[in-house]
Every structure is written in structure tokens, then in C-alpha cells.
Design an enzyme around this catalytic site. Structure first.
Site, PDB file in Angstrom:
ATOM      1  CB  SER A   1     -73.980  89.787 104.211  1.00 25.19           C
ATOM      2  OG  SER A   1     -73.812  90.238 102.767  1.00 25.19           O
ATOM      3  CB  CYS A   2     -75.557  95.080 101.736  1.00 20.13           C
ATOM      4  SG  CYS A   2     -73.993  94.682 100.576  1.00 20.13           S
TER       5      CYS A   2
END
Length: 481
Positions: free
Chosen positions: A260-261
Site C-alpha cells: 500500500s502507498c
């Protein structure tokens, strides 16, 4: 390369005639289906979005998609992808439930304004390999809810997962009598010319993934929503519940192997609790490397200045073995930690790592910690978000006022909270706008309203012209006329 450079590159690149032909033919089919669909009424739109949602949420299909995603991309782990596919879609359905997205959606009698929701048209959805099923599903559901057709441009590695997702969606469409041309995808092999051609032919682009794709979307000439780079930092203050903070950081940092960013890349700890916090992180399975081990990890993670695929979205144990840190791997670490003191290209651990590896900074106090985060974001990650673990609620507002961030996530597992969760009020999304700080044109979580046009009907109302003194009286009082 900046957006202006990317635009020049696109203009100077010869057009791929076959890619143009394929994109144009997909859009022609999508547009024909969309024009019938957009006027079919709210129930038809809701049915289509529900069909796409159930296509990914049903446990058997979800499991197939999660397993295939990990097998073909080599990124993350199937259990977390299964949870992500379900929870993110369930949360999106919650946000969409009961929302009017066609016809008259608001009447303001006092202002004499009626608002009418109109579809954007045919949407090009550019999606990443990190979430090859969840992100396409999110965009497809939003697009259908608003009366649009959607054509997905997946990453090459994510092609198989996206193809299977569309197969499942079309099965649900067939049961409900919905035209399959409302949801399509580029054929293999996926290429930059094909993605660029799709962007040019569609009415709206929603791009998530590499910054190269986002810049290409903005330079396509088609209205676009694209997201900025992630590189989340979180602050732990002296007033934080250290054990609770460590557990939440563990959950966030290790979820889906940090694909995930929104996963923390740096942790800035106030000096007063630095050692106790490291102890809590150690108790959660974090392993702090010494200087020699850090150097070996750096050499393994960055090859010729680029993140190595051998380490990206792999488990901490696998990464340790790739780096030759057998003594660390033997401890079966949940995540790895390295102490850092600077930010920028000379300090690669200060950037996004897409791996369960955490850079740890020491700061004298809260203001110094905020300064460290600012330095990190000057290098990478401006606009996205910052995490805060603190017992002082006012500190979150101070960060929101002073740092270049669109979100401040307080006392939560960051990667689960930023894109919406059932215990906060943010809308569910897998695409987070980063505002002008991140060179984006929006700072919201990408949601259904971004897939709509709004027509406003203005009726005449009783005229009320304000007095000049009513509006400028304070200015005149303080400075004269």
C-alpha cells in the site's frame, strides 16, 4: 521527469496506429452501451454496481483473485489481498448506499438552484500491479454507480487478475441482463502506447499506480484524476500509548507486505520515548539492524538506484535472506528497521520502499519531529498523509495546518485508515489525491463524485444587492476609505 516533460515526450512520440485502432474500437462499443445505460434510472445503475461488487466479494471468487494476484505479480500475500478485496468493496458499498447519482439530486429553493447528476461518459481506469483486483473493482463500481462505462488499463503483471475479475463481473451482468460492453479492458500485451491511446479516446481518466502513468494521464489531453507518490511518515510522541502504537504500526507496515502507498515508510519518535518505543516495536517482531546490516540491506534493496523486484512487497524474512542477513532471517522478523538521520537521494531509506522496512528517526520534541517529516516530504511523498500517535488531539490539527499533507491519521493503523475504515469517517478508496503538493488536482479520497458531471438549473429569486459598507465596513474602519 516532470509533467511538462512527459507531455512533450507524448507529443513527440509517433502514434501507434494499431494501439489507436484497438482503443477506438473499445471506446465505440463502450460509448454505445453507456448511452443506453446512463438513462436507465437509478435502480439500473445500482444493480450494475452491486453486480460488480459481488463479483469480487463472493468468497470463492475472491480467493481465486487473491491467489492469482500473488502468483502472477509476486507482490504481497494472498490472505491480506483476500481481506482487502472484501473490506474495501464492502466499505465502498456502504458509502454508495442510498446515494442518488442520476437525475435530480438536490433542490435548493432558497437559492433557486436544482442540481442534476450526469454521467462522465467512458472512463479509462489505469490500475497498478500492487492491487490488481481491488483497485479495478473500486473504479468499476464507482463508474457504474454514476452511469458510466469503464475500460481498464491494467499493469502488465496485473493483467491476469484483471481479466479474471472482468470474467466474474460479466457473469454477474449476464444474470442481471446488463450489457458486457459497459466494462472492458485493454487486450494483452499491455503497453504504454495502448494505455496512452485509451486515455486520449475516453472522456475521463482515473489513474492509480506509477508516477509515470499518472503524469501520462495528466498530459493526455483528457480530463484526469491521478494520485501522487506515497512515502508516509508517522510521528510517535511522548504522550502516545506506546504498546498500542507499536501494534498498529506492525499491522499497517506488514499488511500485504507493505504494497500500500499508505504503509508507513518512516517513523519519527520523540527522544523521551525513543528507546521504550523501539522496545515495543521489537516485542511486535520488528528487528533493528546495525550499521553493517543496514548497508547490506541497502545494497540489496536498491540496484542501480532503483528498487529491486527481489525485495518489493516481499516478507521481511525473504528480504533479509536476499540481503544475506541469515542471522536476521532466522529470527523470522515481522518487519525490519534501520536508524536514519537524513532525507533525500543520499538517504534511500528516507523514500518509499514498498516493503516491510521502516526507517526510524529520533527527534528532540514534537516540533522537531514535524520538521523531520517536512524534510522527508520535500524529497518524496508530499501531499499524501502523515500518521500521529499521541495523547494530545491538538497536535493533529497543528500537523494539518503546517505540513503539506491531505490527511492526518490519528492513533490508527495507517494503511488501513487512510483509504477509509469502519472506525473513521474517511470514504473508502484505493486512490488518494495529494493536492497541489503532490501535483494532483484533488486532495480527496477518489470517490463516486469524481465520476460525475453536475448540471445546475438556476431559477430567478428575489434580488438582494448587499450594501458596500456591509461587506467592506471592517476594512474601512481599520484602514479608511
Amino acid at each position: 521527469m516532470n509533467a511538462r516533460d512527459t507531455g512533450a515526450e507524448l507529443r513527440n512520440t509517433p502514434v501507434d496506429s494499431e494501439a489507436e485502432r484497438i482503443a477506438a474500437s473499445l471506446v465505440v462499443r463502450a460509448r454505445a452501451a453507456q448511452r443506453r445505460f446512463e438513462s436507465a434510472g437509478q435502480q439500473a445503475l445500482d444493480t450494475a454496481s452491486a453486480a460488480a461488487a459481488w463479483a469480487i466479494m463472493e468468497p470463492g471468487r475472491n480467493l481465486q483473485l487473491a491467489d492469482l494476484a500473488v502468483r502472477d505479480t509476486g507482490l504481497g500475500n494472498a490472505d491480506d489481498k483476500y481481506r482487502k478485496n472484501f473490506r474495501k468493496t464492502l466499505g465502498l458499498l456502504r458509502d454508495l448506499h442510498g446515494q442518488k447519482t442520476t437525475g435530480v439530486i438536490a433542490v435548493d429553493k432558497a437559492r433557486g438552484v436544482v442540481e442534476i447528476a450526469r454521467a462522465a461518459g467512458v472512463v479509462a481506469a489505469v490500475t497498478p500491479s500492487t492491487n490488481p483486483a481491488a483497485t479495478p473493482a473500486n473504479k468499476i463500481i464507482n463508474a457504474l454507480k454514476c452511469g458510466n462505462a469503464v475500460i481498464v488499463a491494467p499493469s502488465p503483471k496485473g493483467y491476469s487478475s484483471c481479466s479474471l475479475l472482468l470474467e466474474f463481473i460479466h457473469e454477474q451482468f449476464d444474470k442481471a441482463g446488463i450489457h458486457p460492453d459497459l466494462v472492458q479492458m485493454l487486450p494483452a500485451p499491455i503497453s504504454k502506447p495502448a494505455t496512452a491511446a485509451l486515455m486520449r479516446h475516453c472522456d475521463l481518466v482515473v489513474a492509480t499506480g506509477s508516477q509515470a502513468n499518472v503524469r501520462m494521464a495528466y498530459a493526455s489531453g483528457t480530463p484526469a484524476f491521478g494520485v501522487g507518490a506515497g512515502n508516509v511518515a508517522s510521528i510517535v510522541t511522548a504522550s502516545a500509548d506506546l504498546r498500542d502504537s507499536a501494534r498498529k504500526i506492525l499491522h499497517s507496515k506488514t499488511f500485504d507486505n507493505a504494497t500500500s502507498c499508505s504503509s508507513e515508510n518512516s517513523l519519527v519518535i520523540e527522544d523521551a520515548v525513543y528507546q521504550p518505543m523501539l522496545s515495543e516495536l521489537d516485542a511486535c517482531g520488528g528487528v533493528l539492524l546495525d550499521a553493517a546490516q543496514k548497508a547490506r540491506l541497502q545494497a540489496a534493496m536498491w540496484v542501480d538506484g532503483k528498487l529491486s523486484e527481489q525485495c518489493t512487497a516481499k516478507s521481511a524474512e525473504v528480504i533479509a535472506r536476499v540481503a544475506g542477513l541469515e542471522e536476521v532471517a532466522a529470527r523470522r522478523p515481522a518487519f525490519l528497521m534501520v536508524e536514519e538521520s537524513g532525507a533525500g537521494a543520499d538517504y534511500p531509506f528516507s523514500g518509499e520502499k514498498l516493503a516491510p522496512v521502516l526507517a526510524v528517526y529520533r527527534a528532540a520534541d514534537f516540533d522537531a519531529a514535524a520538521g523531520v517529516v517536512r524534510d522527508i516530504y520535500e524529497y518524496m511523498g508530499a501531499g499524501h498523509s502523515v500518521g500521529l500517535h499521541s495523547g494530545d488531539a491538538g497536535q493533529a490539527v497543528r500537523l494539518g495546518v503546517t505540513l503539506p499533507v491531505a490527511r492526518v491519521i490519528v492513533n490508527q493503523a495507517h494503511c488501513l485508515a487512510t483509504g477509509g475504515n469502519f472506525d473513521n469517517g474517511l470514504p473508502f478508496s484505493l486512490s488518494m489525491g495529494c493536492g497541489t503538493w503532490g501535483r494532483n488536482n484533488f486532495s480527496d479520497n477518489l470517490g463516486f463524485r469524481h465520476y460525475l458531471n453536475i448540471t445546475r438549473v438556476a431559477y430567478p429569486i428575489e434580488e438582494r444587492v448587499p450594501d458596500v459598507d456591509e461587506l467592506l465596513g471592517d476594512f474601512f474602519k481599520r484602514f479608511g476609505q
